[in-house]
Design an enzyme around this catalytic site. Structure first.
Site, PDB file in Angstrom:
ATOM      1  N   SER A 290      51.605  40.162  25.242  1.00 13.04           N
ATOM      2  CA  SER A 290      50.602  40.841  26.063  1.00 13.04           C
ATOM      3  C   SER A 290      51.037  42.264  26.425  1.00 13.04           C
ATOM      4  O   SER A 290      52.232  42.568  26.456  1.00 13.04           O
ATOM      5  CB  SER A 290      50.402  40.011  27.346  1.00 13.04           C
ATOM      6  OG  SER A 290      49.547  40.673  28.238  1.00 13.04           O
TER       7      SER A 290
ATOM      8  N   ASP B  24      61.175  30.956  27.652  1.00  7.59           N
ATOM      9  CA  ASP B  24      61.293  31.605  28.959  1.00  7.59           C
ATOM     10  C   ASP B  24      62.566  32.459  28.950  1.00  7.59           C
ATOM     11  O   ASP B  24      63.638  31.961  28.570  1.00  7.59           O
ATOM     12  CB  ASP B  24      61.389  30.493  30.028  1.00  7.59           C
ATOM     13  CG  ASP B  24      61.299  31.032  31.434  1.00  7.59           C
ATOM     14  OD1 ASP B  24      61.961  32.051  31.734  1.00  7.59           O
ATOM     15  OD2 ASP B  24      60.567  30.446  32.244  1.00  7.59           O
TER      16      ASP B  24
ATOM     17  N   CYS C  71      60.324  43.324  27.711  1.00  9.71           N
ATOM     18  CA  CYS C  71      59.079  43.642  28.431  1.00  9.71           C
ATOM     19  C   CYS C  71      58.656  42.521  29.368  1.00  9.71           C
ATOM     20  O   CYS C  71      57.783  42.735  30.218  1.00  9.71           O
ATOM     21  CB  CYS C  71      57.939  43.888  27.444  1.00  9.71           C
ATOM     22  SG  CYS C  71      58.041  45.470  26.607  1.00  9.71           S
TER      23      CYS C  71
ATOM     24  N   TYR D 127      59.423  43.191  43.884  1.00 10.37           N
ATOM     25  CA  TYR D 127      59.220  43.856  42.583  1.00 10.37           C
ATOM     26  C   TYR D 127      60.115  45.099  42.467  1.00 10.37           C
ATOM     27  O   TYR D 127      60.796  45.298  41.457  1.00 10.37           O
ATOM     28  CB  TYR D 127      57.742  44.224  42.443  1.00 10.37           C
ATOM     29  CG  TYR D 127      57.363  44.786  41.091  1.00 10.37           C
ATOM     30  CD1 TYR D 127      57.375  43.990  39.952  1.00 10.37           C
ATOM     31  CD2 TYR D 127      56.968  46.119  40.957  1.00 10.37           C
ATOM     32  CE1 TYR D 127      57.012  44.505  38.713  1.00 10.37           C
ATOM     33  CE2 TYR D 127      56.599  46.641  39.725  1.00 10.37           C
ATOM     34  CZ  TYR D 127      56.625  45.827  38.612  1.00 10.37           C
ATOM     35  OH  TYR D 127      56.271  46.337  37.383  1.00 10.37           O
TER      36      TYR D 127
ATOM     37  N   PHE E 270      49.807  51.675  33.472  1.00 16.70           N
ATOM     38  CA  PHE E 270      49.322  51.477  32.101  1.00 16.70           C
ATOM     39  C   PHE E 270      48.199  50.452  32.074  1.00 16.70           C
ATOM     40  O   PHE E 270      48.213  49.495  32.850  1.00 16.70           O
ATOM     41  CB  PHE E 270      50.478  51.028  31.183  1.00 16.70           C
ATOM     42  CG  PHE E 270      51.294  52.186  30.699  1.00 16.70           C
ATOM     43  CD1 PHE E 270      52.107  52.901  31.573  1.00 16.70           C
ATOM     44  CD2 PHE E 270      51.224  52.604  29.383  1.00 16.70           C
ATOM     45  CE1 PHE E 270      52.830  53.996  31.152  1.00 16.70           C
ATOM     46  CE2 PHE E 270      51.946  53.698  28.943  1.00 16.70           C
ATOM     47  CZ  PHE E 270      52.759  54.397  29.824  1.00 16.70           C
TER      48      PHE E 270
HETATM   49  N1  LIG Z   1      51.233  47.754  33.173  1.00 10.94           N
HETATM   50  C1  LIG Z   1      51.803  48.607  33.977  1.00 10.94           C
HETATM   51  O1  LIG Z   1      51.157  49.502  34.535  1.00 10.94           O
HETATM   52  C2  LIG Z   1      53.295  48.525  34.247  1.00 10.94           C
HETATM   53  C3  LIG Z   1      53.875  49.535  35.029  1.00 10.94           C
HETATM   54  C4  LIG Z   1      55.238  49.491  35.275  1.00 10.94           C
HETATM   55  C5  LIG Z   1      56.022  48.479  34.752  1.00 10.94           C
HETATM   56  N2  LIG Z   1      55.432  47.503  34.008  1.00 10.94           N
HETATM   57  C6  LIG Z   1      56.324  46.451  33.500  1.00 10.94           C
HETATM   58  O2  LIG Z   1      56.125  46.329  32.104  1.00 10.94           O
HETATM   59  C7  LIG Z   1      56.385  44.988  31.694  1.00 10.94           C
HETATM   60  C8  LIG Z   1      55.178  44.488  30.896  1.00 10.94           C
HETATM   61  O3  LIG Z   1      54.058  44.513  31.756  1.00 10.94           O
HETATM   62  P1  LIG Z   1      52.553  44.378  31.242  1.00 10.94           P
HETATM   63  O4  LIG Z   1      51.723  45.264  32.080  1.00 10.94           O
HETATM   64  O5  LIG Z   1      52.532  44.484  29.780  1.00 10.94           O
HETATM   65  O6  LIG Z   1      52.253  42.899  31.752  1.00 10.94           O
HETATM   66  P2  LIG Z   1      51.614  41.640  31.008  1.00 10.94           P
HETATM   67  O7  LIG Z   1      51.407  40.637  32.101  1.00 10.94           O
HETATM   68  O8  LIG Z   1      50.457  42.054  30.165  1.00 10.94           O
HETATM   69  O9  LIG Z   1      52.806  41.158  30.040  1.00 10.94           O
HETATM   70  C9  LIG Z   1      53.955  40.537  30.523  1.00 10.94           C
HETATM   71  C10 LIG Z   1      54.318  39.402  29.593  1.00 10.94           C
HETATM   72  O10 LIG Z   1      55.544  38.805  30.049  1.00 10.94           O
HETATM   73  C11 LIG Z   1      55.436  37.419  29.854  1.00 10.94           C
HETATM   74  N3  LIG Z   1      56.366  36.695  30.741  1.00 10.94           N
HETATM   75  C12 LIG Z   1      56.297  36.582  32.081  1.00 10.94           C
HETATM   76  N4  LIG Z   1      57.316  35.810  32.524  1.00 10.94           N
HETATM   77  C13 LIG Z   1      58.029  35.440  31.431  1.00 10.94           C
HETATM   78  C14 LIG Z   1      59.189  34.647  31.240  1.00 10.94           C
HETATM   79  N5  LIG Z   1      59.797  34.049  32.270  1.00 10.94           N
HETATM   80  N6  LIG Z   1      59.650  34.479  29.976  1.00 10.94           N
HETATM   81  C15 LIG Z   1      59.025  35.055  28.919  1.00 10.94           C
HETATM   82  N7  LIG Z   1      57.934  35.826  29.040  1.00 10.94           N
HETATM   83  C16 LIG Z   1      57.438  36.015  30.286  1.00 10.94           C
HETATM   84  C17 LIG Z   1      53.986  37.097  30.183  1.00 10.94           C
HETATM   85  O11 LIG Z   1      53.583  35.837  29.636  1.00 10.94           O
HETATM   86  C18 LIG Z   1      53.242  38.275  29.563  1.00 10.94           C
HETATM   87  O12 LIG Z   1      52.845  38.009  28.244  1.00 10.94           O
HETATM   88  C19 LIG Z   1      56.660  44.199  32.972  1.00 10.94           C
HETATM   89  O13 LIG Z   1      58.048  44.085  33.142  1.00 10.94           O
HETATM   90  C20 LIG Z   1      56.059  45.073  34.061  1.00 10.94           C
HETATM   91  O14 LIG Z   1      56.701  44.882  35.297  1.00 10.94           O
HETATM   92  C21 LIG Z   1      54.089  47.499  33.732  1.00 10.94           C
END
Ligand SMILES: NC(=O)c1ccc[n+]([C@@H]2O[C@H](COP(=O)([O-])OP(=O)(O)OC[C@H]3O[C@@H](n4cnc5c(N)ncnc54)[C@H](O)[C@@H]3O)[C@@H](O)[C@H]2O)c1
Length: 259
Positions: free
Chosen positions: A17, A62, A89, A166, A199
């Protein structure tokens, strides 16, 4: 010297994702054979099949489980014989105040623990096990064996109300970037962290268009949410530019989050 992505093997956690999915897509398009690692409930099997039938393999698991992570690393080795790139990620977030006077409620320690466990221990768990595989792999002509890229957040620097857990977790990822880069330097492994701003991932995708637009406007320029492929593009740049090591890069259109 620019490094060639073709012939590399990668592992992307949270790969089904958002930022991880975009990263898997870009790596595979550039010739990196990639294991997409994500929770069994993530729909990763369908997502990986959409990207490439042979060069992208989904491994359910996980990040906090050593056995699950080892399974993903075994796929890299058994199928393609090596591991050159790890992109972390996988991550979760919650929004809870340390103490809410309106609800007379303190932050649950279990919630705090869970965010730290997935975001920090999970990230470190994958790094430590992947490092062993990389370190035992063949050295490239530039003396490099691997690149590890983690995902923090601008919340590591200006966490908002409700982001104690967080921000603590993302701050820890920022904090461990340099020491791990130093630990692994003698093995020819680089370690970098990206701190994204806002994002447009499924996380935000559920919000109404107007709310997304308002969020995007918080970025001075460009005045919009980031596209996940812009994150993936930076991953590619980090892999290709060998002088990038031990540092955190903000990818945030100059946003500085308000309280
Ligand atoms: N989207 C944003 O604006 C943003 C901004 C800053 C940081 N981030 C960071 O970027 C990373 C990705 O975020 P995203 O927006 O793509 O989120 P998202 O929820 O689309 O993707 C995160 C993925 O991590 C997986 N996941 C969660 N726990 C897990 C585990 N224990 N083991 C394996 N997989 C696991 C989920 O199933 C999901 O597919 C995250 O670490 C988030 O904190 C995102």
């Amino acid at each position: 010297m620019a490094r060639m992505l073709k012939e590399m093997v990668g592992l992307v956690t949270g790969g089904a994702s958002g930022l991880g999915r975009a990263t898997v897509d870009r790596l595979v398009r550039n010739g990196v054979k990639t294991v997409m690692f994500d929770l069994p409930s993530s729909g990763g099997a369908e997502e990986s099949a959409k990207i490439h039938k042979e060069n992208c393999v989904f491994c359910p698991g996980d990040v906090t489980s050593p056995e699950d992570v080892q399974k993903a690393l075994d796929i890299c080795q058994e199928k393609w014989g090596k591991l050159n790139v790890l992109v972390n990620c996988a991550g979760i977030g919650i929004a809870k105040k340390t103490f809410s006077s309106a609800r007379n409620q303190v932050h649950s320690l279990d919630d705090f623990d869970q965010v730290l466990n997935v975001n920090v221990c999970g990230t470190f768990n994958v790094i430590r096990l992947a490092a062993r595989i990389m370190a035992n792999g063949e050295m490239g002509p530039d003396f490099e064996r691997g690149v590890i890229i983690n995902t923090a957040s601008v919340a590591a620097f200006e966490g908002q109300i409700g982001q104690a857990a967080y921000s603590a977790s993302k701050g820890a990822i920022v904090g461990m970037t340099l020491p791990i880069a130093r630990d692994l330097s003698s093995c020819g492994i680089r370690v970098m962290t990206i701190a994204p701003g806002l994002f447009e991932t499924p996380l935000l995708g559920k919000l109404p268009a107007k709310v997304k637009e308002e969020l995007g406007k918080q970025s001075p320029f460009p005045n919009r949410l980031g596209n996940p492929d812009e994150y993936a593009h930076l991953v590619q740049t980090i892999i290709e530019n060998q002088m990038l090591n031990g540092e955190v890069i903000r990818l945030d259109a100059a946003i500085r989050m308000q309280p």
